[in-house]
Scaffold this active site. Structure first.
Site, short mmCIF file in Angstrom:
data_model
loop_
_atom_site.label_atom_id
_atom_site.label_comp_id
_atom_site.label_asym_id
_atom_site.label_seq_id
_atom_site.Cartn_x
_atom_site.Cartn_y
_atom_site.Cartn_z
N ASP A 1 45.77 42.92 48.00
CA ASP A 1 45.54 41.87 47.00
C ASP A 1 46.55 41.85 45.85
O ASP A 1 46.86 42.90 45.28
CB ASP A 1 44.16 42.08 46.36
CG ASP A 1 43.02 42.10 47.33
OD1 ASP A 1 43.27 42.04 48.54
OD2 ASP A 1 41.86 42.17 46.88
N TYR B 1 40.63 49.29 42.20
CA TYR B 1 40.53 48.06 42.98
C TYR B 1 41.01 46.85 42.16
O TYR B 1 41.42 46.97 41.02
CB TYR B 1 39.10 47.86 43.46
CG TYR B 1 38.76 48.64 44.72
CD1 TYR B 1 39.60 49.65 45.20
CD2 TYR B 1 37.61 48.38 45.44
CE1 TYR B 1 39.29 50.36 46.35
CE2 TYR B 1 37.28 49.08 46.59
CZ TYR B 1 38.13 50.07 47.05
OH TYR B 1 37.81 50.76 48.18
N SER B 2 40.92 45.68 42.76
CA SER B 2 41.59 44.49 42.23
C SER B 2 41.07 44.06 40.87
O SER B 2 39.93 44.35 40.49
CB SER B 2 41.44 43.34 43.21
OG SER B 2 42.15 43.60 44.39
N GLU C 1 34.47 37.97 47.42
CA GLU C 1 35.51 38.77 46.80
C GLU C 1 36.47 37.90 46.00
O GLU C 1 36.54 36.69 46.18
CB GLU C 1 36.31 39.53 47.89
CG GLU C 1 35.54 40.66 48.54
CD GLU C 1 36.47 41.61 49.28
OE1 GLU C 1 36.31 42.83 49.12
OE2 GLU C 1 37.34 41.13 50.04
#
Length: 483
Positions: free
Chosen positions: A43, A102-103, A220
């Site tokens: 990502d 994480y993103s 997401e």
């Protein structure tokens, strides 16, 4: 910087050095796309235009070509064309992110580059915890973690991640991708006055609501922005079954157009539309730059979609980003167009003003290559299919009777032909960006886009045009290279 952080940075640097020659010898390394120096990229994160420089961070696993405890890698650019790979921005070195940074996203807080990300934590029994975290930088290169700013609210599983932050009026807002306890995908809104204390306002959209039936078990990478007076919500639903020519990838990336009532935390919206019709497109993220453009970059990949079979893995790397695109909203539909700055890469222009085919296949002497741009305009055709074949690996087909555009490729897993489709009333133009192992086709000025990885025989540069009837067009071809 703690001891664990320093160790992880040193280990990642050694991994880059160890595999540098093997990575760079891969004939499928791309020419003008962003890739990891080693390992796995996924990502895009923290996409922002800050103090005159574009920053694009990315999910990075430097130690293998699979997923795991992600780092934030970092590219910067003055113009979205010439990129510098910077030092590591974030490592999974603290209790609140030990199993992955994480993103997330980035904002400018009175001159301070401020990033938000999800800290992923798992215990010895693989039970998951999730935290929304904050880090700051004064120079855009070195980041200081500030720790957890938002914890998991009631009503959701620990699949709660990917914060996107923006300012509206006097408040900051954060939208997070979530899974409810009923296993429905949701987009969840928070509000803050200082970026450190966040109030949970609730889900603004999701499955099994008054506006949607079941729509996947997890949403997401949400992104919410205003465009042409509308509020556009981009999400990546997981768990939607294929429906005709729709939803053919394992997971989807698309958008809703509507209006967000910030006071009531309620989003009124229309139908979901996929952003891309190709094989590899996921986790798009947007930013607003100093020119007032809404820009998008996405991961040219899809999780759990046989990514472990891609041939670059033998050279110790996998995945790439799309080229940056500018978004416009026309009659409720998002159009994507390649940013104008990419014209800086154009060299050796070749033009064919009037090309005619009548029930045959045509190869144009100077229209070939591995890293090129094709502009095809002034299309005229009858009621028979027309097609363009690229490097012996992929075909774009338009059927005017069925009003259908198709992209076919040879599967990199088994060599069989696979296809993606979309409805298209009429084909008027194509802008094609071909790289050593990627393809991005912008149809009718960005009305539709097909994005895919391709892995042809490395020396194959052949491009052909064909029709079972009459086919007339004008084509420009450029080599795309850095000076």
């Amino acid at each position: 910087m703690n001891v664990k952080d320093q160790e992880l940075r040193e280990q990642a640097t050694l991994e880059i050095q160890k595999h540098k020659l093997q990575v760079e010898s891969d004939p499928y390394r791309l020419t003008y796309h962003l890739m990891p120096p080693v390992g796995l990229l996924n990502d895009p994160n923290g996409f922002i235009h800050w103090k005159g420089t574009y920053h694009l961070f990315y999910q990075w696993m430097p130690f293998k070509t699979g997923h795991g405890a992600k780092f934030w890698g970092h590219y910067s650019s003055p113009d979205l064309v010439h990129w510098t790979h910077e030092g590591i921005a974030l490592t999974p070195s603290d209790w609140f992110d030990k199993n992955g940074c994480y993103s997330g996203s980035a904002v400018d807080d009175n001159g301070t580059l401020t990033v938000f990300y999800t800290g992923n934590v798992k215990d010895e029994k693989n039970n998951r915890e999730t935290y929304q975290c904050l880090a700051v930088s004064e120079d855009g290169l070195e980041f200081e973690k500030q720790g957890v700013v938002a914890t998991l609210p009631k009503g959701y599983t620990a699949h709660f991640r990917d914060p996107k932050v923006w300012k509206k009026g006097e408040h900051w807002y954060m939208v997070v991708g979530a899974q409810s306890l009923q296993l429905d995908g949701k987009a969840v809104l928070f509000r803050s006055s200082n970026l450190k204390e966040w109030e949970h306002l609730g889900a603004i959209a999701g499955g099994n609501t008054d506006r949607l039936g079941y729509f996947g078990y997890m949403w997401e990478c949400p992104d919410l922005f205003e465009l042409n007076g509308k509020d556009v919500l981009v999400v990546c639903p997981q768990g939607i079954e294929p429906e005709g020519m729709l939803y053919q990838n394992v997971y989807q990336a698309g958008y809703f157009v509507g209006q967000l009532d910030y006071e009531k935390a309620r989003y009124t919206h229309g139908q979901f539309t996929e952003l891309d019709r190709g094989f590899e497109f996921y986790a798009p993220q947007t930013t607003l730059d100093a020119k007032g453009r809404r820009l998008l970059v996405a991961w040219m990949g899809v999780p759990d979609q046989q990514e472990d079979q891609q041939p670059t893995i033998s050279h110790k790397w996998v995945h790439t980003m799309t080229i940056p695109r500018e978004l416009t909203l026309i009659d409720g539909k998002l159009y994507q167009q390649p940013i104008k700055e990419l014209e800086q890469l154009r060299q050796n222009q070749v033009s064919y003003e009037q090309v005619s085919i009548n029930n045959g296949v045509l190869e144009l002497d100077q229209v070939r290559g591995k890293s090129i741009e094709l502009g095809i305009q002034d299309l005229s055709y009858g009621d028979r299919s027309i097609e363009i074949s690229l490097r012996g690996e992929i075909r774009f087909i338009y059927d005017p009777q069925e009003k259908q555009a198709t992209l076919e490729r040879k599967s990199y897993v088994n060599g069989l032909t696979e296809a993606r489709h979309c409805r298209l009333e009429r084909l008027t133009s194509l802008q094609i960006f071909l790289d050593t192992s990627s393809l991005e086709i912008f149809v009718n000025g960005g009305e539709e886009v097909f994005t895919s990885r391709i892995f042809p025989y490395p020396d194959n540069e052949l491009i052909t045009f064909a029709s079972k009837g009459s086919f007339n067009f004008h084509v420009n071809k450029w080599d795309l290279k850095y000076d």
